[in-house]
Motif scaffolding. Structure first.
Motif, PDB file in Angstrom:
ATOM      1  N   UNK A   1       6.545  -2.937  -1.846  1.00  0.00           N
ATOM      2  CA  UNK A   1       6.845  -3.462  -0.511  1.00  0.00           C
ATOM      3  C   UNK A   1       6.397  -2.508   0.599  1.00  0.00           C
ATOM      4  N   UNK A   2       5.905  -3.085   1.672  1.00  0.00           N
ATOM      5  CA  UNK A   2       5.514  -2.350   2.871  1.00  0.00           C
ATOM      6  C   UNK A   2       6.703  -2.344   3.814  1.00  0.00           C
ATOM      7  N   UNK A   3       7.215  -1.172   4.104  1.00  0.00           N
ATOM      8  CA  UNK A   3       8.458  -1.083   4.872  1.00  0.00           C
ATOM      9  C   UNK A   3       8.346  -1.700   6.260  1.00  0.00           C
ATOM     10  N   UNK A   4       7.134  -1.847   6.761  1.00  0.00           N
ATOM     11  CA  UNK A   4       6.944  -2.380   8.114  1.00  0.00           C
ATOM     12  C   UNK A   4       7.333  -3.852   8.219  1.00  0.00           C
ATOM     13  N   UNK A   5       7.448  -4.524   7.075  1.00  0.00           N
ATOM     14  CA  UNK A   5       7.709  -5.962   7.080  1.00  0.00           C
ATOM     15  C   UNK A   5       8.917  -6.296   6.203  1.00  0.00           C
ATOM     16  N   UNK A   6       9.928  -5.432   6.239  1.00  0.00           N
ATOM     17  CA  UNK A   6      11.115  -5.668   5.406  1.00  0.00           C
ATOM     18  C   UNK A   6      12.337  -5.019   6.031  1.00  0.00           C
ATOM     19  N   UNK A   7      13.454  -5.149   5.322  1.00  0.00           N
ATOM     20  CA  UNK A   7      14.716  -4.574   5.784  1.00  0.00           C
ATOM     21  C   UNK A   7      14.676  -3.055   5.891  1.00  0.00           C
ATOM     22  N   UNK A   8      13.644  -2.409   5.320  1.00  0.00           N
ATOM     23  CA  UNK A   8      13.467  -0.956   5.429  1.00  0.00           C
ATOM     24  C   UNK A   8      12.739  -0.535   6.704  1.00  0.00           C
ATOM     25  N   UNK A   9      12.506  -1.458   7.603  1.00  0.00           N
ATOM     26  CA  UNK A   9      11.683  -1.257   8.787  1.00  0.00           C
ATOM     27  C   UNK A   9      11.931   0.086   9.483  1.00  0.00           C
ATOM     28  N   UNK A  10      13.193   0.450   9.668  1.00  0.00           N
ATOM     29  CA  UNK A  10      13.522   1.646  10.458  1.00  0.00           C
ATOM     30  C   UNK A  10      13.677   2.909   9.614  1.00  0.00           C
ATOM     31  N   UNK A  11      13.577   2.802   8.303  1.00  0.00           N
ATOM     32  CA  UNK A  11      13.790   3.979   7.458  1.00  0.00           C
ATOM     33  C   UNK A  11      12.613   4.934   7.507  1.00  0.00           C
ATOM     34  N   UNK A  12      12.871   6.236   7.470  1.00  0.00           N
ATOM     35  CA  UNK A  12      11.789   7.222   7.430  1.00  0.00           C
ATOM     36  C   UNK A  12      10.977   7.095   6.148  1.00  0.00           C
ATOM     37  N   UNK A  13       9.728   7.495   6.223  1.00  0.00           N
ATOM     38  CA  UNK A  13       8.844   7.422   5.068  1.00  0.00           C
ATOM     39  C   UNK A  13       9.203   8.474   4.021  1.00  0.00           C
ATOM     40  N   UNK A  14       9.035   8.100   2.775  1.00  0.00           N
ATOM     41  CA  UNK A  14       9.214   9.040   1.671  1.00  0.00           C
ATOM     42  C   UNK A  14       7.961   9.900   1.513  1.00  0.00           C
ATOM     43  N   UNK A  15       8.156  11.126   1.065  1.00  0.00           N
ATOM     44  CA  UNK A  15       7.039  12.049   0.884  1.00  0.00           C
ATOM     45  C   UNK A  15       7.008  12.584  -0.539  1.00  0.00           C
ATOM     46  N   UNK A  16       5.905  13.235  -0.889  1.00  0.00           N
ATOM     47  CA  UNK A  16       5.813  13.881  -2.199  1.00  0.00           C
ATOM     48  C   UNK A  16       6.906  14.937  -2.351  1.00  0.00           C
ATOM     49  N   UNK A  17       7.244  15.612  -1.274  1.00  0.00           N
ATOM     50  CA  UNK A  17       8.311  16.612  -1.337  1.00  0.00           C
ATOM     51  C   UNK A  17       9.649  16.012  -1.709  1.00  0.00           C
ATOM     52  N   UNK A  18       9.949  14.829  -1.150  1.00  0.00           N
ATOM     53  CA  UNK A  18      11.181  14.140  -1.530  1.00  0.00           C
ATOM     54  C   UNK A  18      11.171  13.808  -3.021  1.00  0.00           C
ATOM     55  N   UNK A  19      10.019  13.404  -3.521  1.00  0.00           N
ATOM     56  CA  UNK A  19       9.899  13.050  -4.936  1.00  0.00           C
ATOM     57  C   UNK A  19      10.077  14.276  -5.822  1.00  0.00           C
ATOM     58  N   UNK A  20       9.551  15.397  -5.389  1.00  0.00           N
ATOM     59  CA  UNK A  20       9.701  16.646  -6.139  1.00  0.00           C
ATOM     60  C   UNK A  20      11.164  17.078  -6.162  1.00  0.00           C
ATOM     61  N   UNK A  21      11.854  16.935  -5.030  1.00  0.00           N
ATOM     62  CA  UNK A  21      13.292  17.225  -4.987  1.00  0.00           C
ATOM     63  C   UNK A  21      14.053  16.379  -6.009  1.00  0.00           C
ATOM     64  N   UNK A  22      13.762  15.074  -6.021  1.00  0.00           N
ATOM     65  CA  UNK A  22      14.458  14.172  -6.937  1.00  0.00           C
ATOM     66  C   UNK A  22      14.205  14.564  -8.382  1.00  0.00           C
ATOM     67  N   UNK A  23      12.964  14.910  -8.686  1.00  0.00           N
ATOM     68  CA  UNK A  23      12.592  15.219 -10.063  1.00  0.00           C
ATOM     69  C   UNK A  23      13.200  16.534 -10.534  1.00  0.00           C
ATOM     70  N   UNK A  24      13.097  17.558  -9.724  1.00  0.00           N
ATOM     71  CA  UNK A  24      13.581  18.875 -10.153  1.00  0.00           C
ATOM     72  C   UNK A  24      15.100  18.941 -10.186  1.00  0.00           C
TER      73      UNK A  24
END
Length: 270
Positions: free
Chosen positions: A117-140
């Protein structure tokens, strides 16, 4: 391009795993495909669940792997040519682990096909974008539950004309449904009980997804490059990942300006 028809054409003659098709699978065994299905519930349970919502359940097929943990499938002896996941990856608590499990479940030249889903056209419209750093935090940190993202899901959640997703770029007056106090409730439930409550952990525009996947590849946190990409149609975009796909060699400025251009479309809608 019809994303789902394009996927069906790629999947012909391949050994396929479709993850989380719910009541709307892309691939059907009745059409002659060599298909295995992974979902969070059995066929009977899915039919019962979605009938309660008034959804057409006629397309729900047998579920071969009743689990939410792809690692359980990856640990079997079966290997797949194609893994298909439509509107799934944004729900994973750990994208890096999900991709690693995909790699284990695939044959050497296999592909992961994603509709996102593209956040620009959904209920996530106002949410900040996820980054690779966020993904690394989740994984580690070994994340297995939505907590902060669950709060954000409720806090930022909006509708347009009572719709949860839309494809037009016209201006709109967003409707917000949850107070801050209401957003706290699901978080407390997870913290108190350990129960899994579903949410979008990850939020993307097309170019932010491309950039994050490339950063994971270049940093060694993932082995998947983007083999094929199609920008959004309606409220979703298509990405095909492969361990044999090279990294995106565009200048980083160009990649980041492309994300900025995506975000400008948000301001045009308000």
């Amino acid at each position: 391009m019809d994303f789902r028809q394009h996927i069906r054409s790629i999947a012909q003659g391949q050994k396929i795993l479709e993850i989380g098709p719910s009541y709307n699978p892309i691939i059907n065994r009745e059409d002659g495909y060599d298909l295995k299905v992974m979902d969070h519930a059995s066929r009977d349970e899915l039919v019962s669940k979605y009938k309660a919502f008034g959804v057409d359940t006629s397309k729900i097929g047998d579920v071969d792997f009743v689990t939410t943990d792809l690692a359980e499938v990856a640990e079997t002896s079966e290997k797949f040519d194609v893994i298909i996941a439509s509107h799934v990856i944004e729900h994973t608590t750990d994208i890096i682990q999900f991709l690693a499990d995909c790699e284990k479940a695939l044959k050497a030249d296999g592909k992961v096909i994603l509709i996102v889903p593209d956040k620009r056209f959904s209920f996530d419209y106002f949410r900040p974008l996820s980054t690779a750093g966020h993904m690394i935090d989740a994984h580690t940190s070994g994340r297995t539950r939505h907590i902060g993202a669950l709060f954000d899901h409720y806090s930022f959640f909006c509708r347009r004309d009572q719709q949860l997703a839309w494809g037009e770029k016209d201006s709109f007056d967003p409707e917000f449904l949850h107070s801050t106090e209401m957003s706290r409730g699901p978080v407390d439930k997870v913290l108190e009980t350990g129960e899994y409550l579903d949410a979008h952990e990850w939020v993307f525009t097309p170019n932010s997804f491309r950039f994050a996947m490339n950063e994971l590849l270049l940093s060694g946190f993932s082995k998947f490059g983007i083999e094929f990409f199609h920008p959004s149609q309606g409220y979703e975009f298509l990405a095909i990942l492969s361990p044999s796909a090279p990294p995106d060699t565009r200048d980083k400025r160009e990649q980041l300006f492309a994300i900025e251009a995506d975000m400008r479309e948000l301001t045009l809608q308000l």
